[in-house]
Design a protein around this motif. Structure first.
Motif, short mmCIF file in Angstrom:
data_model
loop_
_atom_site.label_atom_id
_atom_site.label_comp_id
_atom_site.label_asym_id
_atom_site.label_seq_id
_atom_site.Cartn_x
_atom_site.Cartn_y
_atom_site.Cartn_z
N LEU A 82 0.83 -1.21 0.00
CA LEU A 82 0.00 0.00 0.00
C LEU A 82 0.86 1.26 0.00
O LEU A 82 0.53 2.25 -0.67
N ILE A 83 1.97 1.22 0.73
CA ILE A 83 2.87 2.37 0.78
C ILE A 83 3.45 2.66 -0.61
O ILE A 83 3.72 3.82 -0.94
N GLN A 84 3.57 1.64 -1.44
CA GLN A 84 4.10 1.80 -2.80
C GLN A 84 3.01 2.09 -3.84
O GLN A 84 3.33 2.39 -5.00
N ASP A 85 1.75 2.03 -3.45
CA ASP A 85 0.62 2.20 -4.39
C ASP A 85 0.42 3.68 -4.72
O ASP A 85 -0.12 4.44 -3.92
N LYS A 86 0.83 4.08 -5.92
CA LYS A 86 0.77 5.48 -6.33
C LYS A 86 -0.67 5.96 -6.58
O LYS A 86 -0.88 7.15 -6.76
N SER A 87 -1.62 5.05 -6.60
CA SER A 87 -3.01 5.45 -6.88
C SER A 87 -3.75 5.93 -5.63
O SER A 87 -4.87 6.43 -5.74
N ILE A 88 -3.11 5.78 -4.46
CA ILE A 88 -3.71 6.25 -3.22
C ILE A 88 -2.77 7.26 -2.56
O ILE A 88 -1.71 7.55 -3.10
N ILE A 89 -3.14 7.74 -1.40
CA ILE A 89 -2.26 8.61 -0.62
C ILE A 89 -1.31 7.70 0.14
O ILE A 89 -1.74 6.90 0.97
N ARG A 90 -0.03 7.80 -0.15
CA ARG A 90 0.95 6.84 0.35
C ARG A 90 1.61 7.32 1.64
O ARG A 90 2.83 7.33 1.76
N ASN A 91 0.82 7.64 2.61
CA ASN A 91 1.33 8.10 3.89
C ASN A 91 1.39 6.89 4.83
O ASN A 91 0.35 6.33 5.20
N GLN A 92 2.60 6.48 5.19
CA GLN A 92 2.78 5.27 5.99
C GLN A 92 2.01 5.34 7.31
O GLN A 92 1.37 4.35 7.71
N GLN A 93 2.07 6.48 7.99
CA GLN A 93 1.37 6.60 9.27
C GLN A 93 -0.13 6.44 9.10
O GLN A 93 -0.80 5.78 9.91
N LYS A 94 -0.68 7.02 8.04
CA LYS A 94 -2.13 6.92 7.81
C LYS A 94 -2.52 5.50 7.42
O LYS A 94 -3.58 5.02 7.83
N ILE A 95 -1.69 4.83 6.64
CA ILE A 95 -1.97 3.44 6.25
C ILE A 95 -1.95 2.55 7.49
O ILE A 95 -2.85 1.74 7.70
N ARG A 96 -0.93 2.71 8.32
CA ARG A 96 -0.85 1.90 9.54
C ARG A 96 -2.01 2.24 10.49
O ARG A 96 -2.56 1.36 11.15
N ALA A 97 -2.39 3.51 10.53
CA ALA A 97 -3.53 3.92 11.36
C ALA A 97 -4.81 3.25 10.88
O ALA A 97 -5.65 2.85 11.69
N CYS A 98 -4.96 3.11 9.58
CA CYS A 98 -6.14 2.46 9.02
C CYS A 98 -6.26 1.02 9.51
O CYS A 98 -7.34 0.57 9.90
N VAL A 99 -5.14 0.30 9.51
CA VAL A 99 -5.14 -1.09 9.98
C VAL A 99 -5.46 -1.12 11.48
O VAL A 99 -6.29 -1.91 11.94
N ASN A 100 -4.82 -0.25 12.23
CA ASN A 100 -5.10 -0.14 13.67
C ASN A 100 -6.58 0.19 13.90
O ASN A 100 -7.24 -0.41 14.75
#
Length: 187
Positions: free
Chosen positions: A80-98
């Motif tokens: 997901l962090i590498q997916d250029k079609s979304i917002i690639r913010n690591q903290q936000k991606i990890r927050a989503c899983v949390n």
């Protein structure tokens, strides 16, 4: 032509969102989770950016199914962090899983996320009567309260401004301007 809130006139996508979704009382847990995730990704950005990528987010995050998102491995997070079609913010991606885990915990405790979140407004929308966009608050005492409760439960990216945007989007507050044709339609 219909009078609509000024922000909803920028382009076709924003008009459609304004006319069909924003401010409509939402009680479906899956859709509430979708908005919860999207509002978190919006933090520090414009809604237009998020809305433009919404379909990509749906694909990337398994249609915002919290039962699937909670199971994301480190490999999936890196993907997901590498997916250029979304917002690639690591903290936000990890927050989503949390937040998927926290969301499920709230569902178990209250029977649904809907019962929990709508309980803050006694299960009925707050009807504001704003005449100008400048009157709309970025946050309120109630969004402060909800934000604090969510943080206490372990949610991330749930500041008061994010929560107020969520309340507006999901119809917990009716912030359509009184001269907007949607104002009476979403009551």
């Amino acid at each position: 032509m219909c009078k609509r809130c000024d922000w909803g006139t920028n382009n076709e996508l924003m008009m459609k969102y304004h006319d069909e979704e924003w401010g409509v009382p939402l009680h479906d847990d899956d859709k509430l989770f979708e908005f919860f995730v999207l509002e978190g990704f919006q933090a520090g950005l414009s809604w237009q950016i998020v809305l433009n990528k919404r379909e990509n987010f749906r694909r990337a995050f398994d249609q915002f199914n919290p039962q699937k998102v909670v199971q994301y491995s480190e490999n999936k997070i890196q993907e997901l962090i590498q997916d250029k079609s979304i917002i690639r913010n690591q903290q936000k991606i990890r927050a989503c899983v949390n937040n998927a885990q926290r969301f499920i915990e709230v569902q178990k405790e209250f029977g649904s996320f809907d019962k929990y979140i709508w309980g803050f407004v006694n299960h009925k929308p707050i009807q504001n009567k704003f005449k100008d966009l400048k009157e709309l608050p970025a946050k309120t005492e109630l969004s402060d309260l909800i934000s604090a409760d969510l943080k206490k439960r372990g949610f991330k990216f749930v500041g008061s401004t994010v929560i107020y945007a969520h309340m507006q989007a999901t119809g917990m507050v009716n912030d359509h301007l009184v001269n907007c044709y949607r104002y009476t339609e979403v009551q």
